[in-house]
Design a protein around this motif. Structure first.
Motif, PDB file in Angstrom:
ATOM      1  N   THR A   1       0.852  -1.190   0.000  1.00 13.09           N
ATOM      2  CA  THR A   1       0.000   0.000   0.000  1.00 13.09           C
ATOM      3  C   THR A   1       0.888   1.240   0.000  1.00 13.09           C
ATOM      4  O   THR A   1       2.091   1.150   0.287  1.00 13.09           O
ATOM      5  N   PRO A   2       0.332   2.416  -0.308  1.00 10.77           N
ATOM      6  CA  PRO A   2       1.145   3.648  -0.262  1.00 10.77           C
ATOM      7  C   PRO A   2       1.704   3.934   1.128  1.00 10.77           C
ATOM      8  O   PRO A   2       2.701   4.654   1.254  1.00 10.77           O
ATOM      9  N   GLU A   3       1.086   3.350   2.162  1.00 10.67           N
ATOM     10  CA  GLU A   3       1.542   3.605   3.527  1.00 10.67           C
ATOM     11  C   GLU A   3       2.641   2.645   3.980  1.00 10.67           C
ATOM     12  O   GLU A   3       3.235   2.842   5.052  1.00 10.67           O
ATOM     13  N   PHE A   4       2.928   1.620   3.181  1.00  9.17           N
ATOM     14  CA  PHE A   4       3.918   0.618   3.601  1.00  9.17           C
ATOM     15  C   PHE A   4       5.281   1.284   3.791  1.00  9.17           C
ATOM     16  O   PHE A   4       5.729   2.057   2.941  1.00  9.17           O
ATOM     17  N   PRO A   5       5.982   1.014   4.902  1.00 13.26           N
ATOM     18  CA  PRO A   5       7.277   1.666   5.148  1.00 13.26           C
ATOM     19  C   PRO A   5       8.313   1.309   4.091  1.00 13.26           C
ATOM     20  O   PRO A   5       8.392   0.165   3.644  1.00 13.26           O
ATOM     21  N   THR A   6       9.103   2.289   3.685  1.00 10.57           N
ATOM     22  CA  THR A   6      10.164   2.100   2.705  1.00 10.57           C
ATOM     23  C   THR A   6      11.476   2.632   3.259  1.00 10.57           C
ATOM     24  O   THR A   6      11.498   3.394   4.224  1.00 10.57           O
TER      25      THR A   6
ATOM     26  N   ASN B   1       9.643   7.379   1.193  1.00  9.39           N
ATOM     27  CA  ASN B   1       8.656   7.807   0.204  1.00  9.39           C
ATOM     28  C   ASN B   1       7.677   6.670  -0.106  1.00  9.39           C
ATOM     29  O   ASN B   1       8.031   5.489   0.026  1.00  9.39           O
ATOM     30  N   PRO B   2       6.459   6.988  -0.535  1.00  8.68           N
ATOM     31  CA  PRO B   2       5.510   5.926  -0.879  1.00  8.68           C
ATOM     32  C   PRO B   2       6.081   5.007  -1.957  1.00  8.68           C
ATOM     33  O   PRO B   2       6.635   5.475  -2.957  1.00  8.68           O
TER      34      PRO B   2
ATOM     35  N   SER C   1      10.060  -2.040  -2.835  1.00 10.70           N
ATOM     36  CA  SER C   1       8.937  -1.669  -1.979  1.00 10.70           C
ATOM     37  C   SER C   1       8.172  -2.921  -1.562  1.00 10.70           C
ATOM     38  O   SER C   1       8.063  -3.872  -2.338  1.00 10.70           O
TER      39      SER C   1
ATOM     40  N   GLY D   1       3.135  -1.131  11.100  1.00 11.96           N
ATOM     41  CA  GLY D   1       2.096  -0.176  11.442  1.00 11.96           C
ATOM     42  C   GLY D   1       2.549   0.887  12.412  1.00 11.96           C
ATOM     43  O   GLY D   1       1.828   1.857  12.662  1.00 11.96           O
ATOM     44  N   SER D   2       3.761   0.726  12.956  1.00  5.31           N
ATOM     45  CA  SER D   2       4.331   1.728  13.847  1.00  5.31           C
ATOM     46  C   SER D   2       5.662   2.211  13.291  1.00  5.31           C
ATOM     47  O   SER D   2       6.304   1.535  12.480  1.00  5.31           O
TER      48      SER D   2
ATOM     49  N   ARG E   1      10.830   0.887  11.295  1.00  9.73           N
ATOM     50  CA  ARG E   1      11.916   1.498  10.513  1.00  9.73           C
ATOM     51  C   ARG E   1      12.954   2.232  11.366  1.00  9.73           C
ATOM     52  O   ARG E   1      14.151   2.173  11.088  1.00  9.73           O
TER      53      ARG E   1
END
Length: 271
Positions: free
Chosen positions: A58-63, A67-68, A94, A172-173, A177
């Motif tokens: 998803t666009p919210e997944f940590p990278t 950035n998305p 990603s 989710g937190s 990262r």
């Protein structure tokens, strides 16, 4: 070290090591091809239980760069067109994804050139959850490999060795990262371990974190030695805690775009 500085240091180091990459990649591909034959007997041991090791991207997944990693744009819609199509733009590294040799080695195999046999292989899971609970930048060390072998037997040639650090619980937190000070902080492999796995003919390594190297790595030592040797890696795995240390077979749905340095993958294990 700031993210931009780290990435710039990696870029400079890449140029100085280019010749090494080219030599290592050729030797590595031959070794992986030789070991890949062990995947077939591993399949015969399966009971048919499938475990999905893949996060939904998803666009919210940590990278890594913050950035998305994926973006969606509606191209066709049910109301106007009678069917649905999304235009999808994504960055290769990603979500649950592959690092191909070409990610850190100019002239090495791209993701579309990975040997199919290496994408279906025995899976060995190393549990470092206790160590990771004490130290966010914990590493799979050579002694962890030795301890695993002492308990479970030899690691097959052509296998994937995956690190289970329990890090998926942080998804989710911000802690997935970074630490409280905003520094990268997550477990990974130590070069001492991956050097040993190279000698064993292991085809790939996997982690349940953002990077094959631990978060506090300043030199990407594992990326710089493992990938140029013709091997690949898988990052952001999930569900490894549901699997036995040995006995599962891994199926890696690798993308196949020309000259790709990696890409999001559907990764499944059959037990």
């Amino acid at each position: 070290m700031c993210n931009a500085c780290l990435i710039e240091n990696v870029r400079k180091s890449a140029f100085s090591r280019r010749d090494f990459f080219r030599r290592s990649a050729a030797a590595g591909v031959a070794a992986v091809a030789a070991g890949a034959i062990t995947a077939r007997p591993a399949l015969a041991q399966s009971s048919g239980q499938v475990v999905d090791l893949t996060w939904t991207l998803t666009p919210e997944f940590p990278t890594f760069d913050g950035n998305p990693g994926i973006m969606f744009e509606s191209d066709k819609d049910y109301a106007a067109d009678g069917y649905k199509i999304w235009k999808v733009t994504f960055y290769e590294h990603s979500g649950t994804h592959i690092d191909a040799p070409a990610h850190f080695a100019e002239g090495a195999d791209s993701v579309d050139e990975l040997a199919p046999e290496s994408l279906m292989c025995p899976l060995c899971v190393l549990d470092i959850t206790a160590k990771a609970a004490e130290e966010p930048n914990a590493m799979v060390e050579a002694e962890d490999i030795e301890a695993w072998i002492s308990t479970n037997g030899d690691i097959p040639e052509g296998a994937c060795v995956a690190m289970n650090s329990g890090w998926e619980e942080k998804m989710g937190s911000a802690a997935y990262r970074n630490d409280a000070d905003g520094n990268f902080a997550f477990p990974g492999f130590a070069k001492s371990a991956t050097d040993m796995l190279l000698e064993m003919g292991v085809a790939s390594i996997g982690v349940d974190t953002l990077s094959l190297d631990p978060g506090n790595s300043a030199d990407f030592a594992v990326h710089y030695s493992w990938l140029p040797a013709g091997r690949y890696g898988i990052e952001n795995l999930k569900g490894l805690g549901q699997l036995p240390a040995t006995g599962a077979t891994l199926f890696v749905g690798a993308p196949k775009h020309e000259a790709g340095t990696g890409g999001p993958a559907r990764v499944l294990a059959v037990v």
